[in-house]
Design a protein around this motif. Structure first.
Motif, short mmCIF file in Angstrom:
data_model
loop_
_atom_site.label_atom_id
_atom_site.label_comp_id
_atom_site.label_asym_id
_atom_site.label_seq_id
_atom_site.Cartn_x
_atom_site.Cartn_y
_atom_site.Cartn_z
N PRO A 77 0.89 -1.34 -0.01
CA PRO A 77 -0.11 -0.06 -0.16
C PRO A 77 0.88 1.26 0.15
CG PRO A 77 -0.88 -1.59 1.60
CD PRO A 77 0.24 -2.16 1.00
N GLU A 78 1.77 1.19 0.70
CA GLU A 78 2.77 2.56 0.81
C GLU A 78 3.45 2.76 -0.72
OE1 GLU A 78 2.93 0.08 2.93
OE2 GLU A 78 2.12 1.22 4.73
N GLU A 79 3.65 1.55 -1.38
CA GLU A 79 4.34 2.08 -2.61
C GLU A 79 3.12 2.42 -3.73
OE1 GLU A 79 7.66 -1.38 -3.52
OE2 GLU A 79 5.48 -2.15 -3.27
N ALA A 80 2.06 1.71 -3.41
CA ALA A 80 1.14 2.13 -4.23
C ALA A 80 0.67 3.99 -4.11
CB ALA A 80 -0.44 1.52 -3.86
N GLU A 81 0.80 4.30 -2.91
CA GLU A 81 0.52 5.70 -2.71
C GLU A 81 1.51 6.45 -3.28
OE1 GLU A 81 0.21 5.59 1.52
OE2 GLU A 81 -2.15 5.33 1.55
N GLU A 82 2.75 6.10 -3.30
CA GLU A 82 3.81 6.75 -3.86
C GLU A 82 3.55 6.74 -5.39
OE1 GLU A 82 7.61 5.17 -2.90
OE2 GLU A 82 7.33 5.38 -0.87
N ILE A 83 3.27 5.94 -5.98
CA ILE A 83 3.05 5.82 -7.26
C ILE A 83 1.68 6.65 -7.64
CG2 ILE A 83 1.85 4.28 -9.23
CD1 ILE A 83 3.40 2.08 -7.82
N ALA A 84 0.80 6.68 -6.98
CA ALA A 84 -0.39 7.52 -6.89
C ALA A 84 0.05 9.03 -6.93
CB ALA A 84 -1.40 7.40 -5.67
N GLU A 85 0.83 9.30 -6.05
CA GLU A 85 1.50 10.70 -5.94
C GLU A 85 2.03 11.21 -7.42
OE1 GLU A 85 3.47 10.68 -2.58
OE2 GLU A 85 1.77 10.59 -0.98
N GLU A 86 3.00 10.32 -7.62
CA GLU A 86 3.60 10.58 -9.17
C GLU A 86 2.87 10.70 -10.13
OE1 GLU A 86 6.96 7.90 -9.93
OE2 GLU A 86 7.39 7.45 -7.87
N LEU A 87 1.69 9.81 -10.19
CA LEU A 87 0.75 10.03 -11.38
C LEU A 87 0.12 11.27 -11.20
CD1 LEU A 87 -1.07 6.48 -11.16
CD2 LEU A 87 0.05 7.62 -13.44
N LEU A 88 -0.20 11.90 -9.92
CA LEU A 88 -0.98 13.37 -9.95
C LEU A 88 0.15 14.19 -10.20
CD1 LEU A 88 -2.91 12.60 -6.51
CD2 LEU A 88 -3.85 12.84 -8.93
N ALA A 89 1.23 14.03 -9.86
CA ALA A 89 2.19 15.15 -10.11
C ALA A 89 2.29 15.20 -11.62
CB ALA A 89 3.52 14.65 -9.56
N ALA A 90 2.55 14.18 -12.41
CA ALA A 90 2.73 13.97 -13.82
C ALA A 90 1.57 14.61 -14.33
CB ALA A 90 2.89 12.50 -14.21
N ALA A 91 0.39 14.22 -14.21
CA ALA A 91 -0.86 15.00 -14.44
C ALA A 91 -0.94 16.26 -14.43
CB ALA A 91 -2.27 14.30 -14.14
N ALA A 92 -0.37 16.93 -13.45
CA ALA A 92 -0.45 18.32 -13.08
C ALA A 92 0.57 18.77 -14.29
CB ALA A 92 -0.22 18.88 -11.89
N ALA A 93 1.69 18.28 -14.27
CA ALA A 93 2.69 18.59 -15.10
C ALA A 93 2.11 18.90 -16.70
CB ALA A 93 4.01 18.09 -15.13
N ALA A 94 1.55 17.66 -16.90
CA ALA A 94 0.83 17.52 -18.40
C ALA A 94 -0.01 18.77 -18.74
CB ALA A 94 0.26 16.28 -18.64
N ARG A 95 -0.96 18.74 -17.63
CA ARG A 95 -2.06 19.82 -17.78
C ARG A 95 -1.36 21.09 -17.98
NH1 ARG A 95 -4.90 18.33 -13.55
NH2 ARG A 95 -6.27 17.42 -14.90
N ALA A 96 -0.19 21.55 -17.22
CA ALA A 96 0.50 22.78 -17.33
C ALA A 96 1.04 22.98 -18.64
CB ALA A 96 1.15 22.76 -16.51
N MET A 97 1.46 21.89 -19.28
CA MET A 97 2.03 22.16 -20.69
C MET A 97 0.97 22.25 -21.75
SD MET A 97 4.87 19.22 -21.13
CE MET A 97 4.89 18.17 -19.81
N THR A 98 -0.38 21.96 -21.59
CA THR A 98 -1.43 21.94 -22.56
C THR A 98 -2.21 23.12 -22.33
OG1 THR A 98 -2.77 20.59 -21.33
CG2 THR A 98 -1.15 19.46 -23.06
N GLU A 99 -2.27 23.55 -21.04
CA GLU A 99 -3.16 25.01 -20.84
C GLU A 99 -2.77 26.26 -21.58
OE1 GLU A 99 -3.51 25.33 -16.62
OE2 GLU A 99 -5.29 23.67 -16.66
N ALA A 100 -3.66 26.96 -22.03
CA ALA A 100 -3.08 28.32 -22.68
C ALA A 100 -2.88 29.28 -21.34
CB ALA A 100 -4.28 28.73 -23.48
N PRO A 101 -1.70 29.94 -21.80
CA PRO A 101 -1.35 30.92 -20.92
C PRO A 101 -2.44 31.86 -20.74
CG PRO A 101 -0.14 31.22 -22.90
CD PRO A 101 -0.68 29.98 -22.99
N LYS A 102 -2.42 32.23 -19.67
CA LYS A 102 -3.70 33.31 -19.01
C LYS A 102 -3.22 34.69 -19.50
CE LYS A 102 -5.56 30.24 -15.57
NZ LYS A 102 -6.66 29.93 -15.50
N SER A 103 -4.07 35.47 -19.96
CA SER A 103 -3.62 36.66 -20.41
C SER A 103 -3.58 37.72 -19.20
CB SER A 103 -4.33 37.32 -21.55
OG SER A 103 -5.81 37.31 -21.40
N ASN A 104 -2.84 38.62 -19.43
CA ASN A 104 -2.74 39.69 -18.40
C ASN A 104 -3.10 41.05 -18.86
OD1 ASN A 104 -2.54 40.96 -16.01
ND2 ASN A 104 -0.35 40.60 -15.73
#
Length: 70
Positions: free
Chosen positions: A40-67
């Motif tokens: 279970p501890e390893e699975a939680e670490e994998i889940a954290e890595e998946l969430l971090a990768a998803a956030a990084a991928a989302r950041a790459m594909t989102e349009a920059p916010k205009s200011n």
């Protein structure tokens, strides 16, 4: 094949607990059945890595916010 290369390989992924208290990732593709068990501890670490990768991928594909200037 690297982690950043596109692929035409299709696979199914199933995730669930085993009767021995492990977390299983079961990957199935043409000619391949791959059960991967983690405590279970390893699975939680994998889940954290998946969430971090998803956030990084989302950041790459989102349009920059205009200011707009005021």
């Amino acid at each position: 094949m690297g982690i950043d290369k596109e692929s035409d390989i299709a696979a199914n992924l199933q995730i669930g607990p085993t009767t021995l208290g492990m977390v299983r990732l079961y990957i199935e593709a043409e000619g391949v059945e791959l059960p991967l068990d983690f405590d279970p501890e390893e699975a939680e670490e994998i889940a954290e890595e998946l969430l971090a990768a998803a956030a990084a991928a989302r950041a790459m594909t989102e349009a920059p916010k205009s200011n707009p200037r005021k």
